[in-house]
Design an enzyme around this catalytic site. Structure first.
Site, PDB file in Angstrom:
ATOM      1  N   VAL A  83       1.078  -0.946  -0.183  1.00 17.41           N
ATOM      2  CA  VAL A  83       0.043  -0.072  -0.218  1.00 17.41           C
ATOM      3  C   VAL A  83       1.167   1.341  -0.449  1.00 17.41           C
ATOM      4  O   VAL A  83       2.110   1.519   0.912  1.00 17.41           O
ATOM      5  CB  VAL A  83      -0.962   0.413   1.841  1.00 17.41           C
ATOM      6  CG1 VAL A  83      -1.544   1.066   1.232  1.00 17.41           C
ATOM      7  CG2 VAL A  83      -1.879  -0.911   1.153  1.00 17.41           C
ATOM      8  N   GLY A 116      -4.600  -1.606   4.443  1.00 22.54           N
ATOM      9  CA  GLY A 116      -3.266  -3.273   3.899  1.00 22.54           C
ATOM     10  C   GLY A 116      -3.882  -4.647   4.683  1.00 22.54           C
ATOM     11  O   GLY A 116      -4.743  -6.260   4.507  1.00 22.54           O
ATOM     12  N   SER A 117      -5.424  -4.342   5.529  1.00 23.43           N
ATOM     13  CA  SER A 117      -6.091  -4.958   6.299  1.00 23.43           C
ATOM     14  C   SER A 117      -6.762  -6.281   5.713  1.00 23.43           C
ATOM     15  O   SER A 117      -7.468  -7.530   5.775  1.00 23.43           O
ATOM     16  CB  SER A 117      -6.726  -4.726   8.265  1.00 23.43           C
ATOM     17  OG  SER A 117      -5.627  -4.561   9.017  1.00 23.43           O
ATOM     18  N   HIS A 138       0.404 -18.967   2.317  1.00 21.46           N
ATOM     19  CA  HIS A 138       2.026 -18.865   2.591  1.00 21.46           C
ATOM     20  C   HIS A 138       2.810 -17.687   2.245  1.00 21.46           C
ATOM     21  O   HIS A 138       1.768 -16.796   0.893  1.00 21.46           O
ATOM     22  CB  HIS A 138       2.493 -19.887   2.476  1.00 21.46           C
ATOM     23  CG  HIS A 138       2.981 -21.347   2.793  1.00 21.46           C
ATOM     24  ND1 HIS A 138       3.817 -22.441   2.789  1.00 21.46           N
ATOM     25  CD2 HIS A 138       1.582 -21.768   3.477  1.00 21.46           C
ATOM     26  CE1 HIS A 138       3.486 -23.122   3.926  1.00 21.46           C
ATOM     27  NE2 HIS A 138       1.834 -22.893   4.021  1.00 21.46           N
ATOM     28  N   SER A 159       6.702  -5.300   9.060  1.00 21.19           N
ATOM     29  CA  SER A 159       5.824  -6.137   8.184  1.00 21.19           C
ATOM     30  C   SER A 159       5.603  -7.486   9.228  1.00 21.19           C
ATOM     31  O   SER A 159       4.249  -7.583   9.337  1.00 21.19           O
ATOM     32  CB  SER A 159       6.267  -6.574   7.273  1.00 21.19           C
ATOM     33  OG  SER A 159       6.149  -5.185   5.533  1.00 21.19           O
ATOM     34  N   TYR A 172       2.232  -8.668   9.839  1.00 22.18           N
ATOM     35  CA  TYR A 172       1.336 -10.220  10.427  1.00 22.18           C
ATOM     36  C   TYR A 172       1.181 -11.418  11.608  1.00 22.18           C
ATOM     37  O   TYR A 172       0.262 -11.616  11.413  1.00 22.18           O
ATOM     38  CB  TYR A 172       2.680 -10.769   8.896  1.00 22.18           C
ATOM     39  CG  TYR A 172       2.261 -10.623   7.579  1.00 22.18           C
ATOM     40  CD1 TYR A 172       3.409  -9.688   7.408  1.00 22.18           C
ATOM     41  CD2 TYR A 172       1.440 -10.785   7.124  1.00 22.18           C
ATOM     42  CE1 TYR A 172       3.481  -9.916   5.564  1.00 22.18           C
ATOM     43  CE2 TYR A 172       1.219 -10.048   5.471  1.00 22.18           C
ATOM     44  CZ  TYR A 172       2.796  -9.349   5.099  1.00 22.18           C
ATOM     45  OH  TYR A 172       2.494  -9.431   3.722  1.00 22.18           O
ATOM     46  N   ARG A 202      -1.560 -10.079  13.308  1.00 17.88           N
ATOM     47  CA  ARG A 202      -2.880 -11.572  12.673  1.00 17.88           C
ATOM     48  C   ARG A 202      -2.504 -12.542  12.668  1.00 17.88           C
ATOM     49  O   ARG A 202      -3.436 -13.727  12.270  1.00 17.88           O
ATOM     50  CB  ARG A 202      -3.048 -10.704  11.099  1.00 17.88           C
ATOM     51  CG  ARG A 202      -3.307  -9.261  11.360  1.00 17.88           C
ATOM     52  CD  ARG A 202      -3.720  -8.630   9.633  1.00 17.88           C
ATOM     53  NE  ARG A 202      -3.786  -6.991   9.997  1.00 17.88           N
ATOM     54  CZ  ARG A 202      -2.998  -6.022  10.867  1.00 17.88           C
ATOM     55  NH1 ARG A 202      -2.284  -6.130  11.565  1.00 17.88           N
ATOM     56  NH2 ARG A 202      -3.863  -4.768  10.820  1.00 17.88           N
TER      57      ARG A 202
END
Lengths: 173, 173
Positions: B96, B106-107, B126, B136, B140, B143
């Site tokens: 983004v 991004g989410s 993956h 980054s 990740y 989440r």
């Protein structure tokens, strides 16, 4: 020992499934194999295949004590690099223990390389477990570079519950 | 940032996709490594055999000043295969533009990708991240992503074209 490398046919899926399990045992993760030979048939031999596979077979006089002539396989698919374009990714390369040291692994990998070059791939990628010294040595001898060591790349994944959780929050179509 | 839209990329988006690919490469300090052209992207993504799929994020053109771009983010993915669990969704690039970060774009992209993975019967999503890219990695991990390089010891290797050619022209068995 004479051997032949050829493209797998649908009928080879039972042998491929057998060897996938043997490779998982070698990597100490046999309980992680969830695919059946029927899954392999559906996913590799439909109009839109998700992988391609090569197998190595020996003449009948060299078959294993259980009667198998298919003694090795290489499973691969095509990937894409936004920097360099088409690539080939070799997911599995396996030769049964009694048939190693005869050039079969090299023969399988050479064929994957040839297929990749024909499809205009700019590189081949693969991954190896850090404790697997024989495999690390094998690939490095063929010109493989360790990108995890050199550039710090790590594999990440969203799996199972974490994937489902994210998916439930997706914007509606 | 009150409105943005996510949609499937179309051939007309190729110039924007290449622009964003180069911006992401610049963010990773590897700008000079992008050799892909618009022609490659068009042929490889929208031809007979797509090597990738792409989602783009766009903002309404009336929100842009100075004729700024409408396409401000993208994610490129394709399907790979794990012989143990079957189909996977592989996230190749995800970016983004800097001025549009922090608004949840991004989410939303990640959720849409997860939904796509689940819808297409993929067990897992993956991707790779450079260990130096802490922002980054945190994004990740927050989440639910797992680092397979750390947890299981997987290392990524590449073999370049010159070595592939050498392998594929080796002696026949």
């Amino acid at each position: 020992m004479h051997f032949k490398v050829r493209a797998a046919a649908k009928e080879d899926c039972k042998d491929i499934s057998r060897m996938i399990m043997e490779l998982a045992v070698y990597e100490n993760m046999p309980d992680q194999v969830k695919t059946s030979h029927e899954d392999l048939e559906r996913d590799g031999f439909s109009p839109n295949p998700f992988y391609e596979c090569l197998i190595a077979e020996v003449p009948d006089e060299h078959k294993t004590k259980d009667g198998y002539t298919v003694v090795g396989y290489a499973l691969y698919f095509y990937t894409y690099s936004t920097w360099k374009g088409r690539s080939v990714y070799m997911e599995d390369l396996y030769v049964m223990p009694d048939f190693r040291g005869k050039g079969i692994g090299t023969g399988l990998m050479a064929k994957v390389a040839q297929v990749g070059v024909e499809k205009q791939c700019v590189r081949l990628q693969l991954s190896v477990l850090d404790w697997n010294k024989p495999s690390l040595d094998f690939y490095i001898a063929k010109g493989a570079e360790d990108l995890t060591a050199k550039e710090g790349w790590h594999f990440l994944r969203f799996h199972g519950q974490t994937l489902d959780t994210l998916a439930k929050e997706a914007p509606k179509d | 940032m009150d409105r943005f839209k996510l949609r499937k990329a179309e051939p007309k988006d190729v110039p924007d996709i290449l622009r964003l690919i180069k911006e992401l490469a610049k963010y990773e300090d590897m700008e000079d490594q992008v050799i892909l052209t618009e022609k490659d992207l068009l042929e490889d993504g929208f031809g007979d055999h797509p090597f990738y799929h792409c989602i783009v994020a766009e903002v309404p053109s009336e929100k842009q000043s100075n004729n700024g771009p409408v396409v401000i983010g993208f994610a490129m993915y394709y399907f790979t295969y794990d012989p143990w669990i079957g189909k996977l969704l592989y996230l190749e690039d995800f970016f983004v533009m800097e001025e549009y970060r922090g608004f949840g774009i991004g989410s939303e992209i990640l959720k849409l990708l997860s939904h796509t993975a689940v819808k297409t019967r993929c067990s897992s999503m993956h991707f790779i991240v450079a260990e130096g890219n802490q922002a980054s990695i945190e994004f990740y991990k927050r989440r639910g992503a797992a680092d397979l390089s750390l947890e299981e010891g997987w290392r990524l290797f590449k073999i370049d074209k010159s070595s592939l050619l050498k392998m594929s022209s080796g002696p026949e068995e």
